[in-house]
Design an enzyme around this catalytic site. Structure first.
Site, mmCIF file in Angstrom:
data_model
loop_
_atom_site.group_PDB
_atom_site.id
_atom_site.type_symbol
_atom_site.label_atom_id
_atom_site.label_comp_id
_atom_site.label_asym_id
_atom_site.label_seq_id
_atom_site.Cartn_x
_atom_site.Cartn_y
_atom_site.Cartn_z
ATOM 1 N N ASP A 30 36.225 42.753 33.183
ATOM 2 C CA ASP A 30 36.656 43.105 34.138
ATOM 3 C C ASP A 30 37.784 44.392 34.557
ATOM 4 O O ASP A 30 38.478 44.877 33.690
ATOM 5 C CB ASP A 30 37.350 42.047 34.160
ATOM 6 N N ASN A 87 35.437 30.209 37.764
ATOM 7 C CA ASN A 87 36.004 29.799 39.503
ATOM 8 C C ASN A 87 35.229 29.483 40.065
ATOM 9 O O ASN A 87 33.557 29.719 40.406
ATOM 10 C CB ASN A 87 36.716 30.221 39.605
ATOM 11 N N GLN A 94 38.175 31.703 43.558
ATOM 12 C CA GLN A 94 36.950 32.756 43.431
ATOM 13 C C GLN A 94 36.476 33.634 44.395
ATOM 14 O O GLN A 94 36.820 33.674 45.622
ATOM 15 C CB GLN A 94 35.636 32.458 43.005
ATOM 16 N N HIS A 100 30.758 34.144 37.715
ATOM 17 C CA HIS A 100 29.884 35.193 37.095
ATOM 18 C C HIS A 100 31.602 34.423 35.343
ATOM 19 O O HIS A 100 32.669 33.536 36.458
ATOM 20 C CB HIS A 100 31.377 36.519 36.534
ATOM 21 N N LEU A 101 30.839 34.432 34.396
ATOM 22 C CA LEU A 101 31.640 33.860 33.480
ATOM 23 C C LEU A 101 33.243 34.556 32.742
ATOM 24 O O LEU A 101 32.566 35.704 32.366
ATOM 25 C CB LEU A 101 30.844 32.838 32.791
HETATM 26 P P1 5GP Z 1 36.971 35.915 40.411
HETATM 27 O O1 5GP Z 1 38.671 36.063 41.117
HETATM 28 O O2 5GP Z 1 35.877 35.360 41.520
HETATM 29 O O3 5GP Z 1 36.963 34.428 40.097
HETATM 30 O O4 5GP Z 1 37.323 36.852 39.568
HETATM 31 C C1 5GP Z 1 36.697 38.071 40.015
HETATM 32 C C2 5GP Z 1 37.076 38.990 38.643
HETATM 33 O O5 5GP Z 1 35.935 40.161 39.448
HETATM 34 C C3 5GP Z 1 37.901 40.093 39.224
HETATM 35 O O6 5GP Z 1 38.964 39.381 37.845
HETATM 36 C C4 5GP Z 1 38.122 41.480 39.323
HETATM 37 O O7 5GP Z 1 39.333 41.693 38.412
HETATM 38 C C5 5GP Z 1 36.724 41.508 38.882
HETATM 39 N N1 5GP Z 1 36.601 42.780 39.740
HETATM 40 C C6 5GP Z 1 36.391 42.481 40.883
HETATM 41 N N2 5GP Z 1 35.549 44.197 41.588
HETATM 42 C C7 5GP Z 1 35.300 44.405 39.730
HETATM 43 C C8 5GP Z 1 34.350 45.890 39.323
HETATM 44 O O8 5GP Z 1 33.816 46.458 41.140
HETATM 45 N N3 5GP Z 1 34.124 46.061 38.388
HETATM 46 C C9 5GP Z 1 34.897 45.011 37.472
HETATM 47 N N4 5GP Z 1 34.370 45.605 36.062
HETATM 48 N N5 5GP Z 1 35.585 43.602 38.087
HETATM 49 C C10 5GP Z 1 35.630 43.692 39.141
#
Ligand code: 5GP
Ligand code: ZN
Length: 114
Positions: A30, A87, A94, A100-101
């Site tokens: 992440d 999420n 989300q 994504h897990l």
């Molecule tokens: P969500 O909030 O949708 O459950 O999680 C999305 C996750 O994706 C977040 O923890 C955020 O830090 C990560 N994320 C967003 N953009 C990128 C990216 O470009 N590269 C990586 N490796 N992680 C990302």
């Protein structure tokens, strides 16, 4: 999905710190880690949310957890423990609409989550 950031990591159009992949799933660190170990496991095919899982995706959903287990061992958090979170939509928190897990470890998690 041409505008999906995680599809771009799958295709290699944007870089990802990849820790595991097979024919169906990809795992990468992440960008904004919430624990000393924090990686995401995604299906290589675009699925927006848990609500979009179809019955034919059952094996793919299982593969997300099998990959989580493999990388948890790689990262040496299998015995100490870790948390898996997926999420869904706004109330679930989300922000990226490609399922994504989250797998987080190497610190004590608390309950209930925020
Ligand atoms: P969500 O909030 O949708 O459950 O999680 C999305 C996750 O994706 C977040 O923890 C955020 O830090 C990560 N994320 C967003 N953009 C990128 C990216 O470009 N590269 C990586 N490796 N992680 C990302
Ligand atoms: Zn996508």
């Amino acid at each position: 999905m041409s505008d999906c950031i995680f599809c771009k990591i799958v295709s290699g159009d944007i870089p990802g710190d990849i820790v595991y992949q097979d024919e169906a799933v990809l795992a990468f660190r992440d960008l904004s880690p919430q624990a000393p170990v924090h990686f995401l496991v995604i299906p290589k095919k675009h699925i927006s949310t848990i609500n979009d899982f179809k019955s034919e995706d059952a094996s793919l959903v299982g593969k997300l957890f099998l990959a989580a287990k493999i990388v948890a061992k790689q990262e040496n958090i299998d015995e100490s423990g870790y948390r898996c979170v997926m999420n869904c939509n706004d109330d679930g928190g989300q922000t990226v609409h490609h399922v994504h897990l989250h797998v987080m470890g190497k610190r004590q998690m608390t309950w209930p989550p925020g």
